[in-house]
Scaffold this motif. Structure first.
Motif, PDB file in Angstrom:
ATOM      1  N   GLY A   1       0.969   4.020  -2.957  1.00 46.20           N
ATOM      2  CA  GLY A   1       0.685   5.417  -2.634  1.00 46.20           C
ATOM      3  C   GLY A   1       1.792   6.345  -3.094  1.00 46.20           C
ATOM      4  O   GLY A   1       1.527   7.408  -3.672  1.00 46.20           O
ATOM      5  N   GLN A   2       3.037   5.959  -2.870  1.00 39.84           N
ATOM      6  CA  GLN A   2       4.169   6.786  -3.289  1.00 39.84           C
ATOM      7  C   GLN A   2       4.195   6.938  -4.810  1.00 39.84           C
ATOM      8  O   GLN A   2       4.411   8.043  -5.327  1.00 39.84           O
ATOM      9  CB  GLN A   2       5.484   6.173  -2.804  1.00 39.84           C
ATOM     10  CG  GLN A   2       5.682   6.281  -1.316  1.00 39.84           C
ATOM     11  CD  GLN A   2       6.861   5.459  -0.805  1.00 39.84           C
ATOM     12  OE1 GLN A   2       7.388   4.594  -1.511  1.00 39.84           O
ATOM     13  NE2 GLN A   2       7.265   5.721   0.428  1.00 39.84           N
ATOM     14  N   ASN A   3       3.961   5.848  -5.514  1.00 36.55           N
ATOM     15  CA  ASN A   3       3.978   5.913  -6.977  1.00 36.55           C
ATOM     16  C   ASN A   3       2.816   6.727  -7.525  1.00 36.55           C
ATOM     17  O   ASN A   3       2.975   7.452  -8.503  1.00 36.55           O
ATOM     18  CB  ASN A   3       3.994   4.505  -7.574  1.00 36.55           C
ATOM     19  CG  ASN A   3       5.372   3.894  -7.476  1.00 36.55           C
ATOM     20  OD1 ASN A   3       6.295   4.353  -8.127  1.00 36.55           O
ATOM     21  ND2 ASN A   3       5.516   2.887  -6.644  1.00 36.55           N
TER      22      ASN A   3
ATOM     23  N   ARG B   1       1.390   9.239  -5.967  1.00 36.79           N
ATOM     24  CA  ARG B   1       1.715  10.644  -5.696  1.00 36.79           C
ATOM     25  C   ARG B   1       2.661  11.205  -6.754  1.00 36.79           C
ATOM     26  O   ARG B   1       2.486  12.318  -7.233  1.00 36.79           O
ATOM     27  CB  ARG B   1       2.329  10.796  -4.308  1.00 36.79           C
ATOM     28  CG  ARG B   1       1.311  10.775  -3.218  1.00 36.79           C
ATOM     29  CD  ARG B   1       1.952  11.082  -1.861  1.00 36.79           C
ATOM     30  NE  ARG B   1       1.181  10.425  -0.820  1.00 36.79           N
ATOM     31  CZ  ARG B   1       1.447   9.233  -0.311  1.00 36.79           C
ATOM     32  NH1 ARG B   1       2.497   8.559  -0.704  1.00 36.79           N
ATOM     33  NH2 ARG B   1       0.681   8.715   0.603  1.00 36.79           N
ATOM     34  N   VAL B   2       3.669  10.431  -7.124  1.00 39.93           N
ATOM     35  CA  VAL B   2       4.609  10.866  -8.153  1.00 39.93           C
ATOM     36  C   VAL B   2       3.884  11.023  -9.490  1.00 39.93           C
ATOM     37  O   VAL B   2       4.072  12.013 -10.205  1.00 39.93           O
ATOM     38  CB  VAL B   2       5.782   9.862  -8.286  1.00 39.93           C
ATOM     39  CG1 VAL B   2       6.616  10.134  -9.522  1.00 39.93           C
ATOM     40  CG2 VAL B   2       6.642   9.907  -7.041  1.00 39.93           C
TER      41      VAL B   2
ATOM     42  N   ALA C   1       1.490  14.196  -9.304  1.00 40.14           N
ATOM     43  CA  ALA C   1       2.015  15.422  -8.704  1.00 40.14           C
ATOM     44  C   ALA C   1       1.757  16.632  -9.606  1.00 40.14           C
ATOM     45  O   ALA C   1       1.329  17.691  -9.129  1.00 40.14           O
ATOM     46  CB  ALA C   1       3.500  15.281  -8.413  1.00 40.14           C
TER      47      ALA C   1
ATOM     48  N   ARG D   1       0.836  -1.215   0.000  1.00 42.54           N
ATOM     49  CA  ARG D   1       0.000   0.000   0.000  1.00 42.54           C
ATOM     50  C   ARG D   1       0.864   1.256   0.000  1.00 42.54           C
ATOM     51  O   ARG D   1       0.589   2.213  -0.706  1.00 42.54           O
ATOM     52  CB  ARG D   1      -0.934  -0.016   1.202  1.00 42.54           C
ATOM     53  CG  ARG D   1      -2.002  -1.094   1.081  1.00 42.54           C
ATOM     54  CD  ARG D   1      -2.791  -1.242   2.318  1.00 42.54           C
ATOM     55  NE  ARG D   1      -3.266   0.041   2.805  1.00 42.54           N
ATOM     56  CZ  ARG D   1      -4.401   0.252   3.421  1.00 42.54           C
ATOM     57  NH1 ARG D   1      -5.189  -0.755   3.644  1.00 42.54           N
ATOM     58  NH2 ARG D   1      -4.746   1.439   3.829  1.00 42.54           N
ATOM     59  N   ARG D   2       1.937   1.251   0.782  1.00 39.28           N
ATOM     60  CA  ARG D   2       2.846   2.399   0.840  1.00 39.28           C
ATOM     61  C   ARG D   2       3.507   2.613  -0.527  1.00 39.28           C
ATOM     62  O   ARG D   2       3.582   3.733  -1.036  1.00 39.28           O
ATOM     63  CB  ARG D   2       3.886   2.163   1.927  1.00 39.28           C
ATOM     64  CG  ARG D   2       4.770   3.322   2.237  1.00 39.28           C
ATOM     65  CD  ARG D   2       5.642   3.123   3.468  1.00 39.28           C
ATOM     66  NE  ARG D   2       6.047   1.745   3.755  1.00 39.28           N
ATOM     67  CZ  ARG D   2       5.486   0.966   4.707  1.00 39.28           C
ATOM     68  NH1 ARG D   2       4.526   1.423   5.466  1.00 39.28           N
ATOM     69  NH2 ARG D   2       5.915  -0.264   4.892  1.00 39.28           N
ATOM     70  N   HIS D   3       3.966   1.528  -1.144  1.00 38.04           N
ATOM     71  CA  HIS D   3       4.597   1.600  -2.462  1.00 38.04           C
ATOM     72  C   HIS D   3       3.625   2.166  -3.502  1.00 38.04           C
ATOM     73  O   HIS D   3       3.981   3.052  -4.284  1.00 38.04           O
ATOM     74  CB  HIS D   3       5.079   0.210  -2.871  1.00 38.04           C
ATOM     75  CG  HIS D   3       5.675   0.151  -4.243  1.00 38.04           C
ATOM     76  ND1 HIS D   3       6.934   0.614  -4.527  1.00 38.04           N
ATOM     77  CD2 HIS D   3       5.168  -0.297  -5.412  1.00 38.04           C
ATOM     78  CE1 HIS D   3       7.178   0.449  -5.811  1.00 38.04           C
ATOM     79  NE2 HIS D   3       6.124  -0.117  -6.364  1.00 38.04           N
TER      80      HIS D   3
END
Length: 61
Positions: free
Chosen positions: A30-32, A34-35, A38, A26-28
């Motif tokens: 979410g980070q992708n 966001r990128v 952006a 889930r963290r991975h």
């Protein structure tokens, strides 16, 4: 007879047997995401989006 639309499958169902995503996955994701989005978040909203947001604000009152 109409052809099925591949973008709108007639029979979409959630797989109830699917395992939930782990916190790391889930963290991975979410980070992708966001990128990926952006630039979209930094851009000013269009007039159409502003009108839709105004409609939502009115509906909540």
């Amino acid at each position: 007879m109409s052809k099925p639309n591949p973008e709108r499958p007639a029979d979409i169902r959630a797989d109830t047997n699917a395992a939930p995503l782990t916190p790391g996955v889930r963290r991975h994701l979410g980070q992708n995401l966001r990128v990926l989005f952006a630039d979209t978040l930094e851009a000013p909203p269009t007039q159409r989006l502003e009108a839709l947001l105004a409609q939502l604000a009115k509906a909540k009152r």
